[in-house]
Scaffold this motif. Structure first.
Motif, mmCIF file in Angstrom:
data_model
loop_
_atom_site.group_PDB
_atom_site.id
_atom_site.type_symbol
_atom_site.label_atom_id
_atom_site.label_comp_id
_atom_site.label_asym_id
_atom_site.label_seq_id
_atom_site.Cartn_x
_atom_site.Cartn_y
_atom_site.Cartn_z
ATOM 1 N N ARG A 87 0.836 -1.208 0.000
ATOM 2 C CA ARG A 87 0.000 0.000 0.000
ATOM 3 C C ARG A 87 0.870 1.258 0.000
ATOM 4 O O ARG A 87 0.624 2.202 -0.762
ATOM 5 C CB ARG A 87 -0.896 0.005 1.237
ATOM 6 N N ALA A 88 1.904 1.278 0.854
ATOM 7 C CA ALA A 88 2.755 2.461 0.970
ATOM 8 C C ALA A 88 3.495 2.743 -0.335
ATOM 9 O O ALA A 88 3.682 3.911 -0.712
ATOM 10 C CB ALA A 88 3.746 2.279 2.120
ATOM 11 N N LEU A 89 3.916 1.689 -1.047
ATOM 12 C CA LEU A 89 4.630 1.889 -2.307
ATOM 13 C C LEU A 89 3.712 2.505 -3.357
ATOM 14 O O LEU A 89 4.119 3.406 -4.106
ATOM 15 C CB LEU A 89 5.191 0.561 -2.805
ATOM 16 N N ILE A 90 2.467 2.034 -3.408
ATOM 17 C CA ILE A 90 1.515 2.607 -4.369
ATOM 18 C C ILE A 90 1.214 4.054 -4.007
ATOM 19 O O ILE A 90 1.143 4.929 -4.882
ATOM 20 C CB ILE A 90 0.232 1.754 -4.403
ATOM 21 N N GLU A 91 1.043 4.340 -2.720
ATOM 22 C CA GLU A 91 0.793 5.716 -2.294
ATOM 23 C C GLU A 91 1.982 6.618 -2.595
ATOM 24 O O GLU A 91 1.807 7.781 -2.983
ATOM 25 C CB GLU A 91 0.469 5.750 -0.802
ATOM 26 N N GLU A 92 3.177 6.075 -2.457
ATOM 27 C CA GLU A 92 4.374 6.865 -2.776
ATOM 28 C C GLU A 92 4.415 7.196 -4.260
ATOM 29 O O GLU A 92 4.813 8.298 -4.654
ATOM 30 C CB GLU A 92 5.622 6.071 -2.365
ATOM 31 N N ARG A 253 6.952 0.151 -11.528
ATOM 32 C CA ARG A 253 7.544 0.359 -10.206
ATOM 33 C C ARG A 253 7.363 -0.869 -9.319
ATOM 34 O O ARG A 253 8.266 -1.256 -8.577
ATOM 35 C CB ARG A 253 6.915 1.580 -9.540
ATOM 36 N N LEU A 254 6.192 -1.496 -9.389
ATOM 37 C CA LEU A 254 5.924 -2.658 -8.547
ATOM 38 C C LEU A 254 6.683 -3.897 -9.005
ATOM 39 O O LEU A 254 7.235 -4.638 -8.200
ATOM 40 C CB LEU A 254 4.420 -2.973 -8.549
ATOM 41 N N PHE A 255 6.713 -4.154 -10.321
ATOM 42 C CA PHE A 255 7.201 -5.429 -10.841
ATOM 43 C C PHE A 255 8.570 -5.355 -11.503
ATOM 44 O O PHE A 255 9.213 -6.389 -11.677
ATOM 45 C CB PHE A 255 6.198 -5.993 -11.853
ATOM 46 N N GLY A 256 9.004 -4.180 -11.906
ATOM 47 C CA GLY A 256 10.211 -4.081 -12.706
ATOM 48 C C GLY A 256 11.433 -4.692 -12.065
ATOM 49 O O GLY A 256 12.100 -5.564 -12.636
ATOM 50 N N LEU A 324 -4.748 -6.158 -3.122
ATOM 51 C CA LEU A 324 -3.410 -6.185 -2.536
ATOM 52 C C LEU A 324 -2.904 -7.611 -2.327
ATOM 53 O O LEU A 324 -1.727 -7.901 -2.569
ATOM 54 C CB LEU A 324 -3.403 -5.436 -1.203
ATOM 55 N N GLU A 325 -3.777 -8.508 -1.859
ATOM 56 C CA GLU A 325 -3.314 -9.878 -1.607
ATOM 57 C C GLU A 325 -2.825 -10.541 -2.885
ATOM 58 O O GLU A 325 -1.795 -11.228 -2.871
ATOM 59 C CB GLU A 325 -4.444 -10.716 -0.991
ATOM 60 N N ARG A 326 -3.546 -10.364 -3.975
ATOM 61 C CA ARG A 326 -3.148 -10.994 -5.240
ATOM 62 C C ARG A 326 -1.724 -10.590 -5.620
ATOM 63 O O ARG A 326 -0.901 -11.427 -5.993
ATOM 64 C CB ARG A 326 -4.115 -10.593 -6.353
ATOM 65 N N ILE A 327 -1.434 -9.304 -5.527
ATOM 66 C CA ILE A 327 -0.105 -8.829 -5.923
ATOM 67 C C ILE A 327 0.939 -9.199 -4.870
ATOM 68 O O ILE A 327 2.066 -9.588 -5.204
ATOM 69 C CB ILE A 327 -0.143 -7.309 -6.163
ATOM 70 N N ALA A 328 0.580 -9.105 -3.591
ATOM 71 C CA ALA A 328 1.540 -9.437 -2.537
ATOM 72 C C ALA A 328 1.920 -10.913 -2.575
ATOM 73 O O ALA A 328 3.085 -11.265 -2.322
ATOM 74 C CB ALA A 328 0.969 -9.064 -1.170
ATOM 75 N N MET A 329 0.978 -11.793 -2.885
ATOM 76 C CA MET A 329 1.307 -13.219 -2.983
ATOM 77 C C MET A 329 2.342 -13.454 -4.074
ATOM 78 O O MET A 329 3.203 -14.335 -3.942
ATOM 79 C CB MET A 329 0.046 -14.042 -3.252
ATOM 80 N N ILE A 330 2.268 -12.660 -5.139
ATOM 81 C CA ILE A 330 3.224 -12.782 -6.231
ATOM 82 C C ILE A 330 4.586 -12.220 -5.835
ATOM 83 O O ILE A 330 5.620 -12.888 -5.938
ATOM 84 C CB ILE A 330 2.696 -12.066 -7.484
ATOM 85 N N LEU A 331 4.584 -10.981 -5.348
ATOM 86 C CA LEU A 331 5.852 -10.284 -5.109
ATOM 87 C C LEU A 331 6.604 -10.818 -3.890
ATOM 88 O O LEU A 331 7.835 -10.756 -3.848
ATOM 89 C CB LEU A 331 5.592 -8.788 -4.936
#
Length: 456
Positions: A87-92, A253-256, A324-331
């Motif tokens: 959440r904080a990364l997306i807000e940033e 930013r999230l996946f790169g 958030l859970e879907r992406i967090a489970m991946i990352l």
């Protein structure tokens, strides 16, 4: 998906000897809690208390104690938790947006569905899909339930993070409570607003051109994904392009870095035309990550009637929503969605705020599988989600998955028979067969008492 064990045999034997007394005490504690929970559920009061206030029950009430117990937890605000880091990364990334994360999950069905243009027969409205406090109040099923009020409050760019609730199946990737981030941005619909959009598009396009990302796009507006009546197609296309450019930048930013993007292997993103009741044109986004395409989010140009209801009729803009859970489970490589709710220090201490850490499994415990077959009362209906809620309310996160393995109608009596298989498995310790039997017997008793089924 199952975690991989790495404990040694000696460590497991030692742990088993040390924990025998604890397991006996925990078994008794489980029995006591089940008896208490069963007594509460079978003798409900006329009201249900949520967030310090009493609400009347009625024939629509289907929210359970196991669900209401999650409302105060707000995992997306817990420092160090993977959901908080994401959440904080997306807000940033959207630093110039208003950041909202404290809105109550209690909303009216009108707010959850009607204000957003959901048709009267949409399946999400049913009691089998959503949790109702009563016919006039429910737990939000998506963050979009707050779109109108946030626009009405005067925010023209905002991010909203919140817990949402849906009745669902039980397995490693589904949970009745999860967390969404919704983002939106609107502009004046006239020439000045569109000039601002075009300038922002040029800036974002130039920035992405310098990055190692390959984007498979679709038309911003097409015959199968049209601009809304009353929207200038050129304006709608500009806004849709801004949406895509903005989200491509956020996804990079999230996946790169996690994807290890290089000149030989850039991050690959693709856009797909979609349909949502509250946007048009609408799109889904997928990312090619660790060898497969993963659906990340849904998005589109906000329905004009939503903005009209919000009191900003001369605006046009976009919105997106992601889980958030879907992406967090991946990352974070977290294999089971139940782990997000774990209080086990072996899970929690692996993560620090602001850091992406690959989850290290700390053990794999055996499953205890139990079946239950029953006749449904004549003229009654028992949805699979009804059964899952019974199991959740009795056994909580001791349940790994539930599967319906048989269904038939007796040719002579026309009675309907169902058979479910329940996989009991603790994430934190070995669950004994005795404990699983206690839990399963309580599930069976709850089924008989609540739905008047006949066990086969």
């Amino acid at each position: 998906m199952l975690a991989r064990a790495f404990s040694s045999p000696h460590a497991l034997r030692t742990s088993s000897r040390l924990s025998q007394g604890l397991l006996r005490r925990e078994t008794n504690h489980v029995r006591l809690n089940i008896r208490r929970g069963l007594a509460t559920s079978l003798n409900p009061s006329d009201t249900i208390q949520l967030q310090g206030k009493d609400y009347p029950r009625d024939d629509w009430t289907n929210v359970t104690p196991s669900i209401t117990s999650k409302i105060p937890l707000r995992l997306h605000t817990r420092q160090g938790h993977p959901l908080s880091t994401l959440r904080a990364l997306i807000e940033e990334h959207y630093s110039d947006f208003a950041h909202l994360s404290s809105l109550s999950p209690l909303v009216s069905p009108f707010k959850n569905f009607d204000e957003l243009g959901f048709p009267p027969d949409h399946p999400g409205r049913s009691k089998t899909d959503s949790y109702y406090v009563n016919r006039d109040l429910m737990l939000r099923t998506h963050t979009s339930a707050h779109e109108v009020e946030v626009f009405r409050a005067g925010h023209d760019r905002w991010l909203l993070t919140a817990d949402v609730y849906r009745r669902d199946e039980i397995d490693g990737s589904h949970y009745p409570v999860f967390h969404q981030v919704e983002g939106a941005r609107i502009w004046e619909a006239g020439a000045n607003g569109m000039r601002e959009v075009a300038e922002d598009n040029a800036r974002l396009r130039a920035a992405l051109a310098a990055e190692n990302i390959v984007i498979e796009d679709v038309p911003h507006v097409s015959g199968t994904n049209p601009a809304q009546p009353g929207h200038d197609p050129e304006h709608s296309a500009l806004v849709a392009e801004n949406l895509k450019l903005s989200l491509n930048s956020m996804i990079l930013r999230l996946f790169g870095h996690a994807a290890g993007a290089t000149k030989a292997e850039p991050l690959r993103v693709r856009w797909i035309e979609a349909y949502f009741p509250f946007t048009s044109p609408s799109f889904e986004v997928e990312v090619f990550f660790r060898g497969k395409w993963l659906e990340i989010l849904g998005s589109g140009v906000v329905q004009q009637k939503t903005l009209d209801v919000a009191g900003v009729p001369n605006k046009i803009g976009w919105a997106f929503g992601l889980g958030l859970e879907r992406i967090a489970m991946i990352l974070f490589s977290i294999p089971d969605i139940r782990l997000f709710w774990s209080e086990d220090p072996r899970f929690l201490r692996q993560f620090q705020q602001g850091q992406f850490t690959t989850f290290q499994p700390y053990s794999k415990y055996p499953a205890c599988t139990k079946d239950v077959s029953f006749w449904v009362p004549t003229g009654a209906d028992l949805h699979e989600n009804d059964f899952c809620d019974v199991v959740r309310d009795v056994a909580g996160d001791m349940v790994e998955d539930v599967k319906k393995i048989d269904e038939f109608v007796h040719p002579k009596t026309n009675r309907k028979s169902l058979c479910f298989r329940v996989n009991y498995r603790s994430m934190d310790r070995s669950l004994s067969n005795e404990e699983a039997l206690v839990l399963h017997s309580q599930v069976v008793n709850r089924l008989k008492d609540q739905f008047a089924v006949e066990i086969r």
